[in-house]
Design a protein around this motif. Structure first.
Motif, PDB file in Angstrom:
ATOM      1  N   ALA A 195      36.485  21.038  25.293  1.00 28.40           N
ATOM      2  CA  ALA A 195      35.934  22.289  25.846  1.00 28.40           C
ATOM      3  C   ALA A 195      36.246  22.443  27.324  1.00 28.40           C
ATOM      4  O   ALA A 195      35.797  23.388  27.963  1.00 28.40           O
ATOM      5  N   GLY A 196      37.024  21.530  27.884  1.00 27.98           N
ATOM      6  CA  GLY A 196      37.237  21.496  29.326  1.00 27.98           C
ATOM      7  C   GLY A 196      37.887  22.730  29.901  1.00 27.98           C
ATOM      8  O   GLY A 196      37.394  23.311  30.865  1.00 27.98           O
ATOM      9  N   GLU A 197      39.003  23.181  29.319  1.00 30.15           N
ATOM     10  CA  GLU A 197      39.727  24.306  29.905  1.00 30.15           C
ATOM     11  C   GLU A 197      38.929  25.597  29.789  1.00 30.15           C
ATOM     12  O   GLU A 197      38.869  26.394  30.733  1.00 30.15           O
ATOM     13  N   GLU A 198      38.291  25.810  28.644  1.00 26.06           N
ATOM     14  CA  GLU A 198      37.454  27.009  28.492  1.00 26.06           C
ATOM     15  C   GLU A 198      36.325  27.017  29.521  1.00 26.06           C
ATOM     16  O   GLU A 198      36.029  28.045  30.133  1.00 26.06           O
ATOM     17  N   THR A 199      35.699  25.864  29.719  1.00 28.80           N
ATOM     18  CA  THR A 199      34.595  25.763  30.673  1.00 28.80           C
ATOM     19  C   THR A 199      35.091  25.967  32.097  1.00 28.80           C
ATOM     20  O   THR A 199      34.450  26.657  32.894  1.00 28.80           O
ATOM     21  N   ARG A 200      36.223  25.364  32.426  1.00 27.79           N
ATOM     22  CA  ARG A 200      36.773  25.540  33.775  1.00 27.79           C
ATOM     23  C   ARG A 200      37.041  27.010  34.061  1.00 27.79           C
ATOM     24  O   ARG A 200      36.746  27.512  35.152  1.00 27.79           O
TER      25      ARG A 200
END
Length: 326
Positions: A12-17
């Motif tokens: 979920a890192g890129e979506e959250t960033r």
């Protein structure tokens, strides 16, 4: 002292960033890092992070080659950023000056440092500022895909409400008619219009309305945003029974405008009513005031009771999303 970070799975890192970047919350003084299989995204203001994300303290590496304000001090300074301006809140003039010098000497993309010189005051809800470094109080703020020009010395604006504004904006549907009773530079009206709503915003601050109109133009929604300078109680007659959605972001005083809000409401209308209340009864006073103003002409249904943020010891800024149906 640790750095506030949003902790998420790597998947979920890129979506959250991207979500945090759109809200101007990513702290670019530190690297995003992986610890024990979890991604840690440094953030500038943990209070503004959406409530569905987890904020923890971590020790991400300082971005390589980038100097930070703390590097030039023997303490970790507290500051926030709006656009390319840094804001501190220091009573000690020498400490404030030292922090300002350290910020300007760092690699942060900052052109000026301001110190809060008064509390918010007056009908127009502005405050005094001391310019500690650089020049001017005008900034460009970016938030969830919208861009807002504003002068901090001339208008009220809180970047810490970005997440709350986005929460409300996501409820807006194309074709709605929305009325912001205390519109400022347009942080509700403009994202509403970008979702296809027709918006009217009023404010007694002429400078704020000038910025609202310019910001609507800048964001490509000038054809769907009308800015009116004046007391909403004097303007409402032109928009009786018009609004599908009414924003009442004037904590401490919104109850004084409920009769006007009811005049604006169409047969099916949602109020977003902001209040500041003691923790012993956060939502009761607002709900009772809305019912007293709207019933029996409307059926009143409270759809959301939400605490936006802490305001003072034992006091909180809250919002009621209330549907009126006739």
């Amino acid at each position: 002292m640790g750095v506030p970070c949003v902790r998420v799975s790597r998947e979920a890192g890129e979506e959250t960033r991207q979500r945090l970047a759109e809200a101007n919350l990513v702290d670019d003084g530190y690297d995003i890092t992986v610890i024990d299989g979890q991604l840690y995204v440094p953030v500038t203001d943990p209070e503004a992070v959406p409530s569905d994300l987890t904020v923890v303290e971590a020790d991400p590496p300082v971005r390589e080659g980038q100097t930070m304000p703390a590097d030039g001090l023997d303490f970790d300074p507290s500051y926030e950023r709006i656009g390319d301006v840094a804001i501190v809140d220091e009573d000690d003039a020498d400490r404030a000056r030292a922090i300002a010098d350290a910020i300007m000497d760092s690699d942060l993309p900052v052109r000026a440092v301001l110190n809060r010189a008064s509390k918010i005051k007056g009908e127009q809800r502005v405050r005094d500022w001391d310019v500690l470094a650089g020049e001017g109080t005008e900034v460009t703020h970016r938030e969830y895909g919208c861009t807002f020009d504003l002068d901090l010395a001339e208008v009220y604006f809180s970047p810490r409400l970005a997440t709350e504004r986005h929460r409300v904006t996501e409820q807006v549907s194309e074709g709605e008619q929305a009325f912001d009773m205390f519109a400022g530079v347009g942080p509700f009206a403009i994202p509403f219009a970008k979702r296809g709503a027709t918006c009217v915003g009023t404010d007694i601050n002429e400078t704020a309305i000038e910025y609202l109109r310019a910001n609507a133009q800048r964001n490509g929604v000038a054809d769907r945003v009308t800015g009116i300078c004046g007391d909403v109680r004097e303007v409402a007659g032109e928009y009786e029974d018009w609004a599908d959605r009414v924003v009442m972001n004037l904590p401490h005083s919104a109850d004084e405008f409920l009769e006007t809000a009811v005049r604006l409401a169409a047969d099916d209308c949602v109020f977003h009513y902001y209040d500041i209340q003691h923790e012993d009864d956060l939502f009761g006073p607002g709900e009772r005031a809305i019912r007293a103003a709207a019933e029996p002409a409307y059926d009143v249904t409270v759809e959301t009771r939400h605490t936006v943020r802490s305001y003072a010891p034992k006091e909180h800024n809250v919002v009621l999303d209330v549907r009126l149906t006739r």
